[in-house]
Write a protein that holds these residues in place. Sequence first.
Motif, PDB file in Angstrom:
ATOM      1  N   THR A 190      61.584 -20.190  51.496  1.00  0.00           N
ATOM      2  CA  THR A 190      61.047 -20.618  52.790  1.00  0.00           C
ATOM      3  C   THR A 190      61.444 -19.672  53.916  1.00  0.00           C
ATOM      4  OG1 THR A 190      62.995 -21.999  53.157  1.00  0.00           O
ATOM      5  CG2 THR A 190      61.056 -23.052  52.150  1.00  0.00           C
TER       6      THR A 190
ATOM      7  N   GLU B   6      58.365 -18.795  55.691  1.00  0.00           N
ATOM      8  CA  GLU B   6      57.745 -19.928  56.365  1.00  0.00           C
ATOM      9  C   GLU B   6      58.344 -20.156  57.748  1.00  0.00           C
ATOM     10  OE1 GLU B   6      58.085 -23.280  53.880  1.00  0.00           O
ATOM     11  OE2 GLU B   6      56.862 -22.455  52.255  1.00  0.00           O
ATOM     12  N   GLU B   7      59.607 -19.728  57.962  1.00  0.00           N
ATOM     13  CA  GLU B   7      60.237 -19.928  59.255  1.00  0.00           C
ATOM     14  C   GLU B   7      59.653 -19.014  60.324  1.00  0.00           C
ATOM     15  OE1 GLU B   7      64.397 -19.539  58.957  1.00  0.00           O
ATOM     16  OE2 GLU B   7      64.643 -21.213  57.563  1.00  0.00           O
ATOM     17  N   GLU B   8      59.029 -17.901  59.891  1.00  0.00           N
ATOM     18  CA  GLU B   8      58.447 -16.985  60.851  1.00  0.00           C
ATOM     19  C   GLU B   8      57.154 -17.570  61.393  1.00  0.00           C
ATOM     20  OE1 GLU B   8      59.647 -14.256  62.033  1.00  0.00           O
ATOM     21  OE2 GLU B   8      61.458 -14.314  60.799  1.00  0.00           O
ATOM     22  N   PRO B   9      57.030 -17.763  62.700  1.00  0.00           N
ATOM     23  CA  PRO B   9      55.786 -18.304  63.251  1.00  0.00           C
ATOM     24  C   PRO B   9      54.679 -17.258  63.180  1.00  0.00           C
ATOM     25  CG  PRO B   9      57.296 -17.695  65.005  1.00  0.00           C
ATOM     26  CD  PRO B   9      58.050 -17.512  63.724  1.00  0.00           C
TER      27      PRO B   9
ATOM     28  N   LYS C  26      68.663 -24.884  62.800  1.00  0.00           N
ATOM     29  CA  LYS C  26      68.584 -24.365  61.430  1.00  0.00           C
ATOM     30  C   LYS C  26      69.183 -25.345  60.429  1.00  0.00           C
ATOM     31  CE  LYS C  26      68.536 -19.401  62.430  1.00  0.00           C
ATOM     32  NZ  LYS C  26      69.260 -18.111  62.262  1.00  0.00           N
TER      33      LYS C  26
ATOM     34  N   LEU D  56      66.753 -28.261  60.065  1.00  0.00           N
ATOM     35  CA  LEU D  56      65.581 -27.869  59.275  1.00  0.00           C
ATOM     36  C   LEU D  56      65.928 -27.782  57.796  1.00  0.00           C
ATOM     37  CD1 LEU D  56      62.645 -26.949  59.228  1.00  0.00           C
ATOM     38  CD2 LEU D  56      63.437 -24.621  59.683  1.00  0.00           C
TER      39      LEU D  56
ATOM     40  N   ARG E  72      64.263 -30.156  54.785  1.00  0.00           N
ATOM     41  CA  ARG E  72      63.690 -29.591  53.564  1.00  0.00           C
ATOM     42  C   ARG E  72      64.380 -30.149  52.319  1.00  0.00           C
ATOM     43  NH1 ARG E  72      63.303 -23.444  55.957  1.00  0.00           N
ATOM     44  NH2 ARG E  72      61.202 -23.635  56.858  1.00  0.00           N
TER      45      ARG E  72
ATOM     46  N   ALA F 174      59.478 -30.898  59.823  1.00  0.00           N
ATOM     47  CA  ALA F 174      59.770 -29.486  59.565  1.00  0.00           C
ATOM     48  C   ALA F 174      58.959 -28.585  60.492  1.00  0.00           C
ATOM     49  CB  ALA F 174      59.486 -29.156  58.101  1.00  0.00           C
ATOM     50  N   ASP F 175      57.692 -28.930  60.723  1.00  0.00           N
ATOM     51  CA  ASP F 175      56.861 -28.118  61.625  1.00  0.00           C
ATOM     52  C   ASP F 175      57.412 -28.143  63.051  1.00  0.00           C
ATOM     53  OD1 ASP F 175      55.219 -27.550  59.490  1.00  0.00           O
ATOM     54  OD2 ASP F 175      53.772 -29.138  59.959  1.00  0.00           O
TER      55      ASP F 175
ATOM     56  N   LYS G  51      60.443 -25.966  63.219  1.00  0.00           N
ATOM     57  CA  LYS G  51      60.093 -24.540  63.195  1.00  0.00           C
ATOM     58  C   LYS G  51      59.711 -24.049  64.590  1.00  0.00           C
ATOM     59  CE  LYS G  51      58.324 -24.423  58.441  1.00  0.00           C
ATOM     60  NZ  LYS G  51      57.098 -24.246  57.619  1.00  0.00           N
TER      61      LYS G  51
END
Length: 271
Positions: free
Chosen positions: A16, A19-22, A119, A122, A126, A179-180, A183
Amino acid sequence: ERRALRRRKQEMASTTTNEEEPNAELKSKLKEGGERTEDVGSQFEDVKLATILTGESNERGIPYVLFITDVEGLLQKTTNSSVESLIGAFNELHQKYKILETHKARTRGSMRQKIPEIKRTLELVRHLADRHEKKEDFTANYSLSDMLYAKALVKTTTGSVCLWLGANVMVEYPYQEAADILKVSLANAQERLAICEADLDVLRDQIITVEVNMARVFNFDVKRRRAVKQQAAAKAAQQLGDEGGEAETETPPLDHHQEPNKGLLPEKQQD
């Protein structure tokens, strides 16, 4: 069980990371929002002397101060050409920079404290989502106070988690939606941290430039006052010299044949 949990955390972190990168659109919106939040251009609209600024500023409206190379030339350009007004304007600008530096440093400290918390949250969400997919409950230690922990059985059958949003507000979200949100919060905090660090670098440069300018103006004023005193002393000495010369020319010469004390004292009568 702890080793298995640690292994699953590492696998989740490795899968993931991207996935953390917008995405680019979200990152652009976050940057615009962060710059709008940290904009400080209105705080420098009432600077007394505009001639001490270059007219340029960074993205958040922090103006760049002019480095003075010719103090006398700058004084001639200003409306009120006095050293006192120029030093007063620099003092005011220096105070504005210092206040803004304190605010930015406080915001940077807050973001540095908030990013690790986001962090960890998050990562926990998860982990809950992973256990929910496997339909497994687990035991966790939670903090009751600074030095006191207790064990609790966490059931993941509900498929939702409560997030503390602040201001005494807690909202329940499904795992994916939580989670979204985290982020976006993480990306926003990282963007604001980067903005504050960039602004602090600019502010440090401007504060040093203002302090150097104030020293140059003060030294110029000291030299100017010293030169004025020297000119006044030289003029006074010249005037005294001229008056002494005139007094010497007006003094009549002494007659050597004339007895200087004759007629002043009575003669002694002889018996």
